[in-house]
Design a protein around this motif. Structure first.
Motif, PDB file in Angstrom:
ATOM      1  N   HIS A 443     -24.626  20.827  15.159  1.00  0.00           N
ATOM      2  CA  HIS A 443     -24.542  22.279  15.030  1.00  0.00           C
ATOM      3  C   HIS A 443     -25.910  22.884  14.771  1.00  0.00           C
ATOM      4  O   HIS A 443     -26.250  23.931  15.307  1.00  0.00           O
ATOM      5  N   TYR A 446     -27.840  22.422  18.455  1.00  0.00           N
ATOM      6  CA  TYR A 446     -27.347  22.523  19.830  1.00  0.00           C
ATOM      7  C   TYR A 446     -27.852  23.763  20.552  1.00  0.00           C
ATOM      8  O   TYR A 446     -27.968  23.762  21.775  1.00  0.00           O
ATOM      9  N   ALA A 457     -20.654  30.050  23.567  1.00  0.00           N
ATOM     10  CA  ALA A 457     -19.391  30.493  22.979  1.00  0.00           C
ATOM     11  C   ALA A 457     -18.373  29.368  23.015  1.00  0.00           C
ATOM     12  O   ALA A 457     -17.675  29.119  22.027  1.00  0.00           O
ATOM     13  N   SER A 460     -19.451  26.519  20.571  1.00  0.00           N
ATOM     14  CA  SER A 460     -19.264  26.838  19.159  1.00  0.00           C
ATOM     15  C   SER A 460     -17.787  26.815  18.804  1.00  0.00           C
ATOM     16  O   SER A 460     -17.414  26.481  17.689  1.00  0.00           O
ATOM     17  N   GLU A 461     -16.954  27.153  19.784  1.00  0.00           N
ATOM     18  CA  GLU A 461     -15.532  27.068  19.481  1.00  0.00           C
ATOM     19  C   GLU A 461     -15.098  25.618  19.280  1.00  0.00           C
ATOM     20  O   GLU A 461     -14.279  25.324  18.407  1.00  0.00           O
ATOM     21  N   LEU A 463     -16.935  23.302  18.060  1.00  0.00           N
ATOM     22  CA  LEU A 463     -17.399  22.904  16.727  1.00  0.00           C
ATOM     23  C   LEU A 463     -16.460  23.456  15.664  1.00  0.00           C
ATOM     24  O   LEU A 463     -16.156  22.786  14.678  1.00  0.00           O
ATOM     25  N   SER A 464     -16.020  24.681  15.895  1.00  0.00           N
ATOM     26  CA  SER A 464     -15.091  25.275  14.948  1.00  0.00           C
ATOM     27  C   SER A 464     -13.775  24.500  14.929  1.00  0.00           C
ATOM     28  O   SER A 464     -13.191  24.260  13.866  1.00  0.00           O
ATOM     29  N   ASP A 467     -14.215  21.386  12.913  1.00  0.00           N
ATOM     30  CA  ASP A 467     -14.192  21.641  11.472  1.00  0.00           C
ATOM     31  C   ASP A 467     -12.760  21.814  10.984  1.00  0.00           C
ATOM     32  O   ASP A 467     -12.387  21.353   9.914  1.00  0.00           O
ATOM     33  N   TRP A 511     -27.177  23.857   6.485  1.00  0.00           N
ATOM     34  CA  TRP A 511     -25.926  24.267   5.848  1.00  0.00           C
ATOM     35  C   TRP A 511     -25.750  23.622   4.484  1.00  0.00           C
ATOM     36  O   TRP A 511     -25.282  24.260   3.547  1.00  0.00           O
ATOM     37  N   ARG A 604     -11.564  27.175  -1.563  1.00  0.00           N
ATOM     38  CA  ARG A 604     -11.477  28.254  -0.589  1.00  0.00           C
ATOM     39  C   ARG A 604     -10.047  28.423  -0.108  1.00  0.00           C
ATOM     40  O   ARG A 604      -9.605  29.516   0.154  1.00  0.00           O
TER      41      ARG A 604
ATOM     42  N   LEU B 322     -11.547  30.641   9.333  1.00  0.00           N
ATOM     43  CA  LEU B 322     -12.447  30.647   8.180  1.00  0.00           C
ATOM     44  C   LEU B 322     -11.693  30.240   6.921  1.00  0.00           C
ATOM     45  O   LEU B 322     -12.185  29.502   6.077  1.00  0.00           O
ATOM     46  N   ALA B 328     -17.932  27.396   6.510  1.00  0.00           N
ATOM     47  CA  ALA B 328     -17.778  28.753   7.022  1.00  0.00           C
ATOM     48  C   ALA B 328     -18.672  29.031   8.218  1.00  0.00           C
ATOM     49  O   ALA B 328     -18.294  29.768   9.120  1.00  0.00           O
ATOM     50  N   ILE B 329     -19.837  28.415   8.245  1.00  0.00           N
ATOM     51  CA  ILE B 329     -20.817  28.809   9.245  1.00  0.00           C
ATOM     52  C   ILE B 329     -20.330  28.531  10.663  1.00  0.00           C
ATOM     53  O   ILE B 329     -20.589  29.303  11.590  1.00  0.00           O
ATOM     54  N   TYR B 330     -19.567  27.448  10.835  1.00  0.00           N
ATOM     55  CA  TYR B 330     -19.040  27.141  12.156  1.00  0.00           C
ATOM     56  C   TYR B 330     -18.257  28.326  12.713  1.00  0.00           C
ATOM     57  O   TYR B 330     -18.394  28.696  13.874  1.00  0.00           O
ATOM     58  N   HIS B 331     -17.419  28.889  11.854  1.00  0.00           N
ATOM     59  CA  HIS B 331     -16.497  29.916  12.336  1.00  0.00           C
ATOM     60  C   HIS B 331     -17.197  31.256  12.485  1.00  0.00           C
ATOM     61  O   HIS B 331     -16.946  31.989  13.441  1.00  0.00           O
ATOM     62  N   GLU B 333     -20.251  31.582  13.222  1.00  0.00           N
ATOM     63  CA  GLU B 333     -21.095  31.480  14.404  1.00  0.00           C
ATOM     64  C   GLU B 333     -20.260  31.493  15.684  1.00  0.00           C
ATOM     65  O   GLU B 333     -20.653  32.107  16.684  1.00  0.00           O
ATOM     66  N   ALA B 334     -19.112  30.840  15.627  1.00  0.00           N
ATOM     67  CA  ALA B 334     -18.240  30.835  16.803  1.00  0.00           C
ATOM     68  C   ALA B 334     -17.821  32.262  17.129  1.00  0.00           C
ATOM     69  O   ALA B 334     -17.799  32.658  18.301  1.00  0.00           O
TER      70      ALA B 334
END
Lengths: 625, 356
Positions: A443, A446, A457, A460-461, A463-464, A467, A511, A604, B322, B328-331, B333-334
């Motif tokens: 991340h 890239y 886009a 990054s999705e 990667l999201s 996660d 991060w 969280r 999120l 958090a940064i992944y989301h 940034e996405a």
């Protein structure tokens, strides 16, 4: 006097040579007093003697081998030792590297002021051999530190130790003493020396264990050494990939700068060089065995070479093992492989001619077969592993053999990609990192490898997504692999423009630092401004920023400092407080435990069951019942 | 000198500036001598806490204002020590259980138990119950909320709970049904103006009505924010001028600049810059949810009708992630990358339409 006695021993061993020649091959430690190897010049001595023998044989291989033929001991001697290189040309290290080391040594042995050199590199890439060879060629002595085993009873020489004042000292003290003495006193001239002992070099390959626990003490010793140093000191530290990088740990950058330690890092032995060495050895060996053993085929050598992943020691060892008269198993294996003509021929061809275009398929098979020989686990440095994913190398044509994959139907055609040259899961596995950390590294880096926002886009999705897969700590251990698979493959897939970007520096993920700071600052805010009785969110987003704008007197210095740090943001300058930390090519990833992260995630996601807790309570009740 | 927010906080139900009927109802409730568990909810800055403190004062007299901050250590069954800060008077105990992370269940049980088990000595002169005030109930884990339900019933005789949260959506049904829910809405713009003017008058300042209106609009009717803004205005310039610029927090400005950066250019390099800015916001203690919300608000103001729905949809999607996700940064940034892609396409389409 210690030296004297050692010298005597060596001399006597030389004298006794005719009595029992096989003793000369025992490692040097048996001559030096074990545990008292402060002055272990002896270690280098027998090696040199052995090398000289090798030299002789090289000058006249045919005769010398015939002469030595009846020597039963040769059979037992590992080839690694027997074919120790005896000139720079034979050394399987790049010329430039040797030169580099040589220059350093020349500069530092000539000047009266010594220095410290740190040699790093994977095991079996010829670090020690290079130093020894150079010492021989340049004509200086090596004085090596070997960890004493100090749990032995008093030996005959205890009187000396008493006199010296440390009858039972720790390894650390002995090491310190060793450095001091080695630095202070010249070596005694031995009778059998060829008069070539101008300089001296202190070699430390084997550090006392205590230093791994308290690197600070090593640093203190070194500081002391540097102040008074007269002879050069060389440390040889092997890199290991599994994270506990001792060179970084023992010699952190600050120390390297402070003590002006020069570092030369060795690369794994290049395949061509290794093949050369292996061929040389096997030719000599075959000549010696008078036809009983034939030179192994080139393919075999290549296979051994692939399997050793740049470790020449293990390659030679496995060559010896391979050439043992009765290792039918290995040969069987090779024959089996040869019997499948399509693959093996294709493979050899592809390796020699079109190394780049090697298809994934054959490579996989190769790897399987390497494992059959069972030489060494190949592993990748993080830098290379990241590069493999980020640079997104794809084959130029369809898979070479086998049926071509069915074409995608027209509405999916935009998902079509050429064959990958790397196996992402394999890369992650070899990088010795947890998938989550690997994702963080990806991340961080890239974006430099993408040119289109649309691709970014999509990447990054992915990667999201990754996660999300690993967010639940109860299933994280299982999901981690899937997560990294999604992330790596997603990145590879979405990077469809495939621009060749050339070299890009890679960075460490910021991060970790950011989230740590976020957490710390939040805690600090709460503890400093507790008297306002506010919820964290309104404290952080409303009160603190406005407090920064107000002149109302703060209660104490800490609060003022904190508000200035956190409440205000530098708006005008685009300066970014986070400095990107470049990732160097040999650096292993951090092995930070994820405990804090877990805590964070649990925080969280408030509506969470604390399963761990339930289990515990359940156990307690069961016990009570 | 304390902040105006604290200095002019009303301390009695009768002195509250807005929602006066509700205040009267609360007084009636207390005058009966007893009251059920309360769940006070409403947006931030509406005066929930102020209202609760007024209520407690009505109940126990001036004694509740003698506050002490305590640091308590609770040992969880797993032998883990949890440290938590409480604010207490002789009659009540205030705690934010979500400070304890995922161990909040233990905090709730232990703290309420200790409070509830000690009976009041003179029940004739005093109320026979104490009050435990739990803040941020919506951030409690589900586990803790279930534990709370049992505790509520068990210690009903000696203890009343007042729960305080911004929304009831994350409070489980059983708790909601056991409490009397009191919603404290945001004050209207006029009410905020009124409060600002009266505070300024007490400070000996004159606040032009236009500025008061401007502040109350800028603050989003969040009274706490409005008062802080007003005080910042005072620091900035006095006497006030009508067209004075109301100071906004640094992070909001920074976020707006970030949004502008996203709108002005869409490229991987720009995304890298945006990421650095997001990191900067995070290190300044701005929670990721707030960053997301602020970013979306700023971005939406740059979008046209058709695009707005799409962006809002996407924002909801990534906001959810999120919450679910870990880093958090992944989301964030996405979301940014996705917005960039959509916006770029939208602009290109617009350009094409103009050309032909």
């Amino acid at each position: 006097m210690n030296k004297l006695s050692l010298g005597d021993k060596i001399a006597s061993s030389n004298l006794n040579h005719w009595v029992d020649p096989s003793f000369t091959d025992l490692p040097a430690e048996s001559f030096s007093l074990p545990g008292r190897s402060k002055v272990s010049c002896s270690k280098a001595e027998p090696k040199r003697a052995r090398k000289r023998k090798g030299e002789d044989s090289r000058r006249d291989p045919a005769t010398s081998y015939l002469q030595k033929e009846p020597g039963q001991r040769d059979q037992d001697e590992p080839w690694v030792n027997r074919y120790m290189p005896c000139s720079q040309a034979e050394l399987a290290v790049h010329k430039k590297k040797i030169e580099e080391v040589e220059n350093w040594i020349r500069v530092h042995t000539n000047s009266s002021k010594g220095g410290i050199l740190l040699l790093t590199g994977p095991s079996g890439c010829g670090k020690t051999t290079t130093v020894q060879l150079l010492s021989q060629e340049l004509g200086f002595r090596i004085q090596e530190w070997i960890n004493p085993t100090n749990l032995e009873p008093y030996s005959s020489s205890q009187d000396e130790w008493r006199m010296n004042g440390f009858s039972c000292s720790t390894q650390l003290a002995q090491f310190q003493e060793f450095l001091l003495r080695a630095n202070k006193y010249c070596c005694l001239r031995m009778t059998d020396d060829d008069g070539a002992t101008e300089g001296k070099l202190i070699l430390v390959e084997d550090l006392p264990n205590q230093f791994y626990r308290q690197p600070g003490r090593l640093h203190d010793n070194l500081r002391h050494f540097v102040k008074t140093s007269r002879s050069p000191l060389v440390f040889i530290v092997s890199d290991s990939l599994s994270g506990d990088c001792s060179s970084r740990f023992l010699f952190p950058r600050e120390i390297q700068e402070e003590l002006v330690i020069s570092t030369i890092s060795f690369n794994p032995v290049a395949p061509t060089m290794m093949i050369k060495v292996l061929t040389r050895i096997s030719t000599l060996e075959a000549g010696k065995s008078c036809g009983r053993m034939s030179v192994p085929e080139k393919g075999v050598l290549e296979m051994l070479c692939m399997g050793s992943s740049g470790d020449i020691r293990s390659a030679i060892n496995s060559l010896q093992f391979f050439s043992l008269p009765d290792t039918s198993l290995e040969k069987e294996l090779w024959r089996m492989k040869k019997d499948r003509p399509v693959i093996s021929v294709g493979k050899v061809v592809s390796r020699t001619n079109q190394r780049k275009n090697k298809s994934k398929h054959t490579k996989e098979q190769e790897e399987e077969q390497e494992q059959a020989i069972g030489v060494k686990d190949a592993s990748l440095f993080l830098f290379r592993a990241l590069g493999k994913i980020l640079h997104c190398k794809r084959g130029n044509h369809e898979a070479a053999e086998g049926v071509p994959a069915p074409a995608l139907s027209s509405h999916l055609a935009h998902h079509h990609r050429k064959t990958l040259l790397v196996e992402p899961e394999f890369v992650v596995e070899r990088s010795h990192m947890s998938g989550e950390f690997f994702n963080l590294y990806l991340h961080q880096n890239y974006l430099d490898f993408f040119s289109e926002v649309e691709d970014v886009a999509r990447a990054s999705e992915y990667l999201s997504d990754a996660d999300l897969l690993t967010s639940d700590w109860t299933s994280r251990s299982t999901m981690e692999e899937y997560g990294s698979s999604v992330a790596t493959r997603g990145l590879l897939h979405s990077n469809c423009q495939q621009i060749s970007v050339g070299f890009r520096p890679l960075h460490k993920p910021s991060w970790l630092l950011v989230s740590k700071k976020h957490r710390e600052n939040c805690l600090a805010a709460q503890s400093l401004f507790r008297s306002f009785c506010l919820t964290p969110v309104s404290l952080q987003t409303e009160l603190l920023p406005y407090l920064a704008k107000l002149t109302s007197p703060m209660r104490n210095q800490a609060q003022i400092a904190f508000i200035q740090d956190v409440g205000q943001m530098s708006l005008r300058s685009f300066s970014i407080r986070l400095k990107l930390e470049a990732l160097t090519d040999k650096e292993p990833g951090p092995l930070v435990t994820d405990a804090e992260e877990e805590q964070e995630s649990a925080r969280r996601w408030r509506l969470y069951h604390t399963v761990e807790h339930n289990v515990y309570c359940f156990e307690v009740t069961v016990l009570q019942v | 000198m304390s902040l105006w927010v604290d200095k002019y906080r009303p301390t009695a139900l009768g002195k509250l500036d807005f929602h006066k009927e509700q205040a009267a109802q609360l007084r009636n409730l207390v005058q009966c001598g007893d009251f059920p568990h309360l769940l006070v909810y409403g947006p931030s800055g509406a005066g929930k806490k102020t209202r609760i403190m007024c209520l407690l004062r009505e109940l126990y007299g001036a004694g509740v204002e003698k506050l002490r901050i305590e640091h308590q250590t609770i040992v969880a069954p797993s032998k883990k020590k949890i440290e938590i800060n409480t604010i207490a008077s002789n009659y009540h105990l205030e705690v934010n259980p979500s400070d304890a992370g995922n161990q909040d269940r233990v905090v709730i049980q232990e703290l309420i138990k200790t409070v509830a088990q000690s009976q009041q000595i003179q029940s004739s002169t005093q109320r026979e119950f104490k009050v435990v005030l739990l803040t941020e109930v919506d951030r409690l884990t589900k586990d803790a909320q279930h534990a709370l339900r049992r505790t509520m019933e068990k210690y009903m005789s000696t203890c009343r709970l007042i729960l305080c949260s911004t929304s009831t959506s994350r409070v489980i049904g059983p708790i909601r049904s056991r409490c009397l829910a009191i919603r404290v809405p945001l004050p209207s713009t006029e009410e905020v103006c009124g409060v600002l003017t009266s505070v300024c008058k007490k400070e000996g300042l004159t606040l032009p009505p236009e500025l008061a209106k401007q502040i109350s609009e800028k603050s989003g009717r969040n009274l706490r924010k409005a008062l802080l803004m007003c005080e910042a205005c005072r620091v900035q310039q006095y006497p006030f001028s009508v067209d004075q610029e109301v100071p906004v927090t640094d992070w909001e400005v920074y976020l707006r600049e970030t949004a502008n950066a996203i709108v002005s250019q869409q490229s991987p390099q720009r995304l890298l810059e945006v990421r650095a800015r997001l990191y900067e916001l995070l290190t300044h203690c701005i929670p990721p949810e707030i960053i997301m919300k602020g970013l979306v608000t700023e971005l939406l103001s740059n979008c046209d009708g058709q695009l707005k729905t799409e962006v809002a949809h996407m924002a909801a999607y990534y906001e959810h992630r999120l919450q679910l996700g870990n880093k958090a940064i992944y989301h964030l940034e996405a979301f940014t990358a996705k917005f960039m892609a959509i916006y770029k396409k939208f602009m290109e389409d617009g350009l094409d339409a103009m050309m032909f």
